[in-house]
Write an enzyme that holds these catalytic residues in place. Structure first.
Site, PDB file in Angstrom:
ATOM      1  N   GLY A  14       0.820  -1.217   0.000  1.00 36.08           N
ATOM      2  CA  GLY A  14       0.000   0.000   0.000  1.00 36.08           C
ATOM      3  C   GLY A  14       0.849   1.260   0.000  1.00 36.08           C
ATOM      4  O   GLY A  14       2.083   1.211  -0.066  1.00 36.08           O
ATOM      5  N   ASP A  35       1.433  -9.494   2.297  1.00 34.33           N
ATOM      6  CA  ASP A  35       0.429  -8.754   1.545  1.00 34.33           C
ATOM      7  C   ASP A  35      -0.351  -9.746   0.695  1.00 34.33           C
ATOM      8  O   ASP A  35       0.145 -10.832   0.405  1.00 34.33           O
ATOM      9  CB  ASP A  35       1.104  -7.694   0.643  1.00 34.33           C
ATOM     10  CG  ASP A  35       0.141  -6.571   0.285  1.00 34.33           C
ATOM     11  OD1 ASP A  35      -0.942  -6.865  -0.259  1.00 34.33           O
ATOM     12  OD2 ASP A  35       0.457  -5.405   0.557  1.00 34.33           O
ATOM     13  N   TYR A 154     -15.089   1.204   9.146  1.00 32.15           N
ATOM     14  CA  TYR A 154     -13.630   1.393   9.253  1.00 32.15           C
ATOM     15  C   TYR A 154     -13.268   2.092  10.567  1.00 32.15           C
ATOM     16  O   TYR A 154     -12.365   1.662  11.290  1.00 32.15           O
ATOM     17  CB  TYR A 154     -13.199   2.223   8.050  1.00 32.15           C
ATOM     18  CG  TYR A 154     -11.789   2.727   7.998  1.00 32.15           C
ATOM     19  CD1 TYR A 154     -10.710   1.863   7.853  1.00 32.15           C
ATOM     20  CD2 TYR A 154     -11.530   4.103   8.033  1.00 32.15           C
ATOM     21  CE1 TYR A 154      -9.417   2.354   7.755  1.00 32.15           C
ATOM     22  CE2 TYR A 154     -10.239   4.600   7.930  1.00 32.15           C
ATOM     23  CZ  TYR A 154      -9.191   3.721   7.794  1.00 32.15           C
ATOM     24  OH  TYR A 154      -7.910   4.206   7.686  1.00 32.15           O
TER      25      TYR A 154
HETATM   26  C1  AKB Z   1      -9.525   7.073   4.455  1.00 30.56           C
HETATM   27  O1  AKB Z   1      -9.895   8.040   3.790  1.00 30.56           O
HETATM   28  O2  AKB Z   1     -10.220   6.087   4.691  1.00 30.56           O
HETATM   29  C2  AKB Z   1      -8.135   7.138   5.059  1.00 30.56           C
HETATM   30  C3  AKB Z   1      -8.184   7.693   6.434  1.00 30.56           C
HETATM   31  C4  AKB Z   1      -8.387   9.130   6.650  1.00 30.56           C
HETATM   32  O3  AKB Z   1      -8.033   6.958   7.371  1.00 30.56           O
HETATM   33  N1  AKB Z   1      -7.275   7.910   4.248  1.00 30.56           N
END
Ligand code: AKB
Length: 339
Positions: A14, A35, A154
């Protein structure tokens, strides 16, 4: 035969891996990587051995554990915010399952080595969740403990893993993982482009302009989130990992640099590439994600505990790093690029 001491980098293919691995190699780390896909040749050149495999499965990890003495782990593998919204179950598997596997590996390695194992975890501004614009304005420079109510899969994954790391470092039976975490803003690299993030509009705008391509920005002009030039992110990570454990007062640290609105970012792009075509068509999912992220971060603890001082503000990032490097990258040495 004694096992070779190594530094393991996951998600090495990445953006962060691309910038970090040459720096680790220059500092004499023997690097092994894990990876999903084989590494690009320019990264592979610095690597002692690469494993291809799934971070959320255990085959490759078991082989690494049996073969090497893992002294440090840079656990970069993750699905970013937009990708995670699109595939939440997969995100949980990779982001949480993968991190748990790395914490287990660090714990087992520490037990077999009789020494704590350091683990770097890149977290994110996505761990914050501001409920509305008024609050976003009011808490303009957010502190680590404020508004930890993520609104994305996330963000939830990353915040939970921060807690797992803190638990393993400070409260578990062994306390054997020396877990260190930076909460990164949107990153902008001159050499690579992100995939599946929500801060991607910044780097995409710049790289499109340098290639003379029109760019439709997926957030509104007044969207403001923190950003950082990639070299400062790598410096921050390396400084945190080099710090004496006794100086670290917390396990997770904000690190900040600059925080333009999308329109201010576009102005910088236009100053460098005057005929860049930038339009705005907010995508509701991605706009909502950015709206819940802070406008800026308070990184005072990172400054005092491990000396995080970014070299690049917005202007310096464009003038001294991004613009010269993207011009080189796209072969624009006539001064007419993107026009
Ligand atoms: C995303 O946009 O998901 C990442 C972050 C800000 O963690 N770049």
């Amino acid at each position: 035969m004694p096992r070779k001491p190594v530094t393991l980098v996951t998600g090495a293919g990445g953006e962060i891996g691309h910038a970090l691995i040459p720096r680790l190699a220059a500092a004499s780390h023997t690097i092994i990587t894990l990876d999903l896909k084989p590494l690009p040749a320019d990264t592979a050149a610095f690597v002692h051995r690469q494993y291809t495999g799934d971070i959320s499965a255990t085959e490759a990890i078991g082989e690494i554990a049996n073969t090497y003495k893992v002294r440090e782990i840079f656990h970069l593998a993750a699905l970013l915010s937009t990708s995670s919204e699109r595939s939440p179950a997969l995100a949980h598997k990779v982001n949480v399952g993968g991190t748990l596997n790395m914490l287990d590996l660090a714990n087992e390695q520490a037990a077999s080595q009789g020494e704590r194992v350091k683990m770097l975890f890149p977290s994110t501004i996505a761990v914050y969740g501001l409920p509305d614009r008024k609050t976003k304005n009011e808490f303009a420079r957010i502190k680590e403990h404020q508004w930890q109510q993520p609104t994305t899969m996330y963000g939830c994954n990353k915040l939970y893993c921060e807690h797992l790391g803190r638990y393993m470092a400070r409260y578990s039976a062994t306390k054997a993982v020396d877990f260190r975490c930076v909460r990164l803003p949107g990153l902008i690299s001159a050499d690579t482009l992100p995939t599946g993030g929500t801060s991607d509009f910044g780097p995409e705008m710049l790289h499109a302009a340098a290639q003379g391509k029109p760019y439709e920005c997926f957030v509104a002009e007044d969207t403001r989130i923190p950003f950082m030039a990639m070299p400062d992110a790598v410096d921050g990570i390396l400084r945190l990992m080099a710090a004496d454990a006794a100086t670290l007062t917390q396990t997770s640290y904000n690190i900040g640099a600059f925080n333009p609105s999308a329109a201010e970012f576009a102005q910088m792009v236009l100053a460098a590439f005057p005929s860049a075509q930038i339009t705005y068509k907010p995508n509701p999912l991605r706009q909502a994600i950015c709206d819940a992220w802070p406008a800026d971060v308070d990184d005072a603890p990172a400054r005092s505990d491990f000396g995080h001082y970014p070299a690049y503000d917005l202007r310096r990032a464009f003038d001294d790093y991004l613009v010269p490097a993207v011009r080189r990258r796209y072969g624009l040495d006539t001064g007419n690029a993107g026009r």
